[in-house]
Scaffold this motif. Structure first.
Motif, PDB file in Angstrom:
ATOM      1  N   LEU A  22      -2.807  17.846  17.460  1.00  0.00           N
ATOM      2  CA  LEU A  22      -2.960  17.076  16.219  1.00  0.00           C
ATOM      3  C   LEU A  22      -1.638  17.001  15.457  1.00  0.00           C
ATOM      4  O   LEU A  22      -1.627  16.868  14.237  1.00  0.00           O
ATOM      5  N   GLU A  23      -0.537  17.085  16.180  1.00  0.00           N
ATOM      6  CA  GLU A  23       0.772  17.066  15.521  1.00  0.00           C
ATOM      7  C   GLU A  23       0.985  15.792  14.696  1.00  0.00           C
ATOM      8  O   GLU A  23       1.605  15.834  13.633  1.00  0.00           O
ATOM      9  N   ALA A  24       0.452  14.664  15.166  1.00  0.00           N
ATOM     10  CA  ALA A  24       0.626  13.407  14.444  1.00  0.00           C
ATOM     11  C   ALA A  24      -0.123  13.398  13.114  1.00  0.00           C
ATOM     12  O   ALA A  24       0.214  12.621  12.217  1.00  0.00           O
ATOM     13  N   GLN A  25      -1.130  14.254  13.003  1.00  0.00           N
ATOM     14  CA  GLN A  25      -1.926  14.317  11.770  1.00  0.00           C
ATOM     15  C   GLN A  25      -1.533  15.488  10.867  1.00  0.00           C
ATOM     16  O   GLN A  25      -2.237  15.787   9.900  1.00  0.00           O
ATOM     17  N   HIS A  26      -0.437  16.155  11.189  1.00  0.00           N
ATOM     18  CA  HIS A  26      -0.045  17.336  10.415  1.00  0.00           C
ATOM     19  C   HIS A  26       0.112  17.036   8.929  1.00  0.00           C
ATOM     20  O   HIS A  26      -0.264  17.855   8.077  1.00  0.00           O
ATOM     21  N   TRP A  28      -1.462  14.861   7.090  1.00  0.00           N
ATOM     22  CA  TRP A  28      -2.789  14.747   6.467  1.00  0.00           C
ATOM     23  C   TRP A  28      -3.486  16.100   6.419  1.00  0.00           C
ATOM     24  O   TRP A  28      -4.157  16.426   5.431  1.00  0.00           O
ATOM     25  N   ILE A  29      -3.332  16.882   7.486  1.00  0.00           N
ATOM     26  CA  ILE A  29      -3.959  18.203   7.523  1.00  0.00           C
ATOM     27  C   ILE A  29      -3.370  19.098   6.435  1.00  0.00           C
ATOM     28  O   ILE A  29      -4.059  19.967   5.885  1.00  0.00           O
ATOM     29  N   SER A  30      -2.099  18.865   6.083  1.00  0.00           N
ATOM     30  CA  SER A  30      -1.452  19.708   5.070  1.00  0.00           C
ATOM     31  C   SER A  30      -2.082  19.546   3.692  1.00  0.00           C
ATOM     32  O   SER A  30      -1.943  20.446   2.851  1.00  0.00           O
ATOM     33  N   PHE A  87       3.903  21.916   8.856  1.00  0.00           N
ATOM     34  CA  PHE A  87       3.331  20.585   8.672  1.00  0.00           C
ATOM     35  C   PHE A  87       4.331  19.607   8.055  1.00  0.00           C
ATOM     36  O   PHE A  87       4.370  18.437   8.428  1.00  0.00           O
ATOM     37  N   HIS A 273      -7.383  22.864  19.583  1.00  0.00           N
ATOM     38  CA  HIS A 273      -7.149  22.611  18.158  1.00  0.00           C
ATOM     39  C   HIS A 273      -8.356  22.990  17.312  1.00  0.00           C
ATOM     40  O   HIS A 273      -8.213  23.338  16.145  1.00  0.00           O
TER      41      HIS A 273
END
Length: 314
Positions: A22-26, A28-30, A87, A273
């Protein structure tokens, strides 16, 4: 030139990957990570400040609560700043010493929090089952000894983890698919026998957190038996109301951990993940929700917090 012999070297620097897959969503996850971190910092700091400065809250239950808030602050500041750095800035590099430091503080604060929850369960047991001796049994000196015992226990059982990890040679990948360093997650990357790490980690879990949970369950069985023997419905409701906040905090501490262990043991087809996200829920939920649960459900704390905020605003 001869190729270097990787088996004779040991990594001293690791790369924390964050949430693998999910690196591309880091970014948003942050957002929930950052929000949880800020709420945990503000809520627990405010809770400690109010309890220290309000003499009417210098009672065993609130003193134990201030200890719980202190451990939540340590837990939040140990893991979340590094996760946010990963992130936001891809700053996943961490030295072996830094990794071991994270392992020590994360695991020791978890064990300390479990011990404090056990002490709080004992507090509720004495308050409901033996109220006439409450002030005698839970004196200031006793509370101090309990706090010291919690710190010493968590320090002594986790300190060997430091040496168990430091002794291992790390000649495999130095990329750790996680947001923080965890004992077994790091040990799995060693190119040596880690059975001692596995068995010691399991024994620590059984004789601290699991034992604490069992003793808490026994205390609440005795509390419920005493409550349902009370003559009036009002007395029963009042007694159960004093336990509501503590039961909510216990749920926030133990349930995510139990669910994480179940998915790790039996969820072989669960994506990596998902495991990492569940592990982070265990880090995020208790520090963020504990002050909210006690602040909302405990009238004495809520009133003092509201008074403090209004007086500060003026």
């Amino acid at each position: 030139m001869a190729s270097p012999n990787h088996t004779s070297t040991s990594h001293t620097v690791f790369i924390l990957l964050g949430i693998p897959g999910l690196e591309a969503q880091h970014l948003w996850i942050s957002i929930p990570f950052c929000f949880s971190y800020l709420v945990a910092l503000l809520g627990n700091s405010l809770l400690i400040f109010v309890i220290i400065n309000e003499r009417s809250l210098h009672e065993p239950m609130y003193l134990f609560l201030s200890m719980l808030a202190g451990t939540d602050l340590i837990l939040s500041n140990t893991a979340l700043p590094k996760a946010l750095a990963i992130f936001w800035f891809q700053a996943g590099e961490i030295s072996l010493d830094g990794c071991v430091t994270q392992i020590f503080f994360i695991h020791s604060t978890f064990i300390a929090e479990s011990g404090i929850l056990l002490a709080m369960a004992f507090d509720r047991y004495v308050a409901i089952c033996d109220p006439l001796r409450y002030a005698t049994v839970l004196s200031r000196r006793t509370i101090g000894y309990v706090g010291l015992a919690v710190i010493v226990r968590s320090f002594c059982v986790i300190l060997p983890d430091v040496f168990l990890v430091k002794r291992l040679p790390f000649c495999r990948s130095r990329v750790l698919p996680h947001t923080y360093c965890e004992h077994m997650a790091v040990a799995k990357f060693a190119c040596a026998d880690i059975r001692v790490n596995v068995w010691y980690g399991l024994s620590v879990l059984l004789f601290t957190v699991v034992l604490d949970a069992l003793l808490i369950a026994i205390s609440y069985i005795l509390i419920l038996r005493a409550v349902f023997r009370l003559p009036s419905q009002g007395a029963r409701s009042k007694a159960l109301g004093t336990c509501g906040s503590h039961l909510g905090v216990i749920s926030m501490f133990y349930l995510p951990g139990i669910f994480t262990i179940i998915t790790q043991r039996f969820g072989r087809h669960v994506p990596l993940h998902t495991h990492i996200l569940l592990a982070n829920v265990c880090m995020l939920a208790p520090p963020m929700l504990n002050p909210i649960i006690y602040g909302v459900k405990t009238k004495q704390i809520w009133d003092r917090v509201v008074n403090f905020l209004f007086s500060w605003g003026k």
